[in-house]
Design a protein around this motif. Sequence first.
Motif, short mmCIF file in Angstrom:
data_model
loop_
_atom_site.label_atom_id
_atom_site.label_comp_id
_atom_site.label_asym_id
_atom_site.label_seq_id
_atom_site.Cartn_x
_atom_site.Cartn_y
_atom_site.Cartn_z
N ARG A 67 0.82 -1.23 0.00
CA ARG A 67 0.00 0.00 0.00
C ARG A 67 0.85 1.27 0.00
O ARG A 67 0.31 2.36 0.06
N LYS A 68 2.16 1.10 -0.02
CA LYS A 68 3.11 2.24 -0.01
C LYS A 68 2.94 3.10 1.24
O LYS A 68 3.19 4.31 1.21
N GLN A 69 2.53 2.47 2.32
CA GLN A 69 2.48 3.17 3.59
C GLN A 69 3.88 3.31 4.20
O GLN A 69 4.12 4.17 5.05
N VAL A 70 4.79 2.42 3.77
CA VAL A 70 6.18 2.47 4.20
C VAL A 70 7.07 2.30 2.96
O VAL A 70 6.63 1.79 1.93
N THR A 71 8.33 2.71 3.10
CA THR A 71 9.34 2.46 2.07
C THR A 71 10.06 1.17 2.42
O THR A 71 10.43 0.96 3.58
N HIS A 72 10.26 0.30 1.44
CA HIS A 72 10.89 -0.99 1.71
C HIS A 72 12.24 -1.08 1.00
O HIS A 72 12.36 -0.79 -0.19
N ILE A 73 13.27 -1.52 1.77
CA ILE A 73 14.59 -1.81 1.21
C ILE A 73 14.79 -3.32 1.34
O ILE A 73 14.87 -3.85 2.45
N ASP A 74 14.87 -4.01 0.21
CA ASP A 74 14.87 -5.47 0.16
C ASP A 74 16.27 -6.05 0.35
O ASP A 74 16.90 -6.54 -0.59
N ARG A 75 16.77 -5.98 1.58
CA ARG A 75 18.07 -6.56 1.94
C ARG A 75 18.25 -6.42 3.45
O ARG A 75 17.38 -5.90 4.14
N VAL A 76 19.39 -6.90 3.94
CA VAL A 76 19.70 -6.72 5.36
C VAL A 76 20.24 -5.30 5.58
O VAL A 76 20.59 -4.59 4.62
N PHE A 77 20.31 -4.90 6.85
CA PHE A 77 20.81 -3.57 7.19
C PHE A 77 22.27 -3.40 6.79
O PHE A 77 23.09 -4.31 6.96
N LEU A 78 22.57 -2.21 6.28
CA LEU A 78 23.94 -1.81 5.99
C LEU A 78 24.18 -0.43 6.60
O LEU A 78 23.24 0.37 6.71
N PRO A 79 25.42 -0.12 6.98
CA PRO A 79 25.70 1.20 7.56
C PRO A 79 25.24 2.37 6.71
O PRO A 79 24.88 3.43 7.23
N LEU A 80 25.19 2.19 5.39
CA LEU A 80 24.76 3.28 4.52
C LEU A 80 23.31 3.69 4.79
O LEU A 80 22.87 4.77 4.39
N ASP A 81 22.53 2.81 5.47
CA ASP A 81 21.14 3.15 5.80
C ASP A 81 21.06 4.29 6.81
O ASP A 81 19.99 4.88 6.99
N LEU A 82 22.18 4.57 7.47
CA LEU A 82 22.21 5.64 8.47
C LEU A 82 23.13 6.78 8.06
O LEU A 82 23.60 7.53 8.91
#
Length: 256
Positions: A67-82
């Motif tokens: 529903r595009k209520q959230v943004t999805h990143i299809d992978r595990v966490f990486l430092p670049l996410d912060l």
Amino acid sequence: MPNEHPEIQGGGSLILAWQIKNKEVLVIGGGEVAAGRIVNLLNADAKVTVVCPRAGLNEEVAYRVERKQVTHIDRVFLPLDLEPQKNVAMVLTAIDDPDASSRIWKYCKKLKVPANIADVPPECDFYFGSVHRDGPLQIMVSTNGNGPRLAAAIRRQIGDMLPEGTGESIKKVGELRRKLRRVAPGKSTRDINKRMGWMSRVCDSWSTDDFNAMDETDMQALVEYYESGRVPSFEDIRIKPQDDVVWEFDGSFGWM
């Protein structure tokens, strides 16, 4: 001489209503715990990004993504996410990997980003409580990470004790406050204290049922009492002036 000041009880948390409207929040994980966190965040109008492989999304989180209520990143966490340019205001982790969770927490501490690591109280800058919600009313019960299930039971008990329509009453009080500020817009300390004092007396005098029954006309009639300083009862403002009565005499009283 007896101490009249509150006794200090250490070990608590500073319970706040954290305003995160339109702020970026990162949720790491896509299971049941993450789903609950996401609901709380969306109810607070946050901008939510979920980092989790698609295979790890449960039905509810997948629904939010679809529903595009959230943004999805299809992978595990990486430092670049912060990365600083992403302006992440808060991080919530809900993954079944304690070592990875601890690494993420330490990275958040390094960047001074507040974080909550699910089910690891020592690695939480803040806790989630069990929340009763009724419109604008929110009541949070926190056990400081000791017993979330017990907090939920206590929250239900509190909710059951509240009068029906409490949330609607609070909406009416908010509308009344806004109307009062339009009628008496003064910004001096004296003006503000006078408005607050009068509103406090109204809230102390009127019941939940009174506020629920109040309509726009009643609200206007109520604020007209402000300048006098008087707080009328609900029954007082519902008394309408009697229409002028035109008497017609037909001689039945014996008058000529």
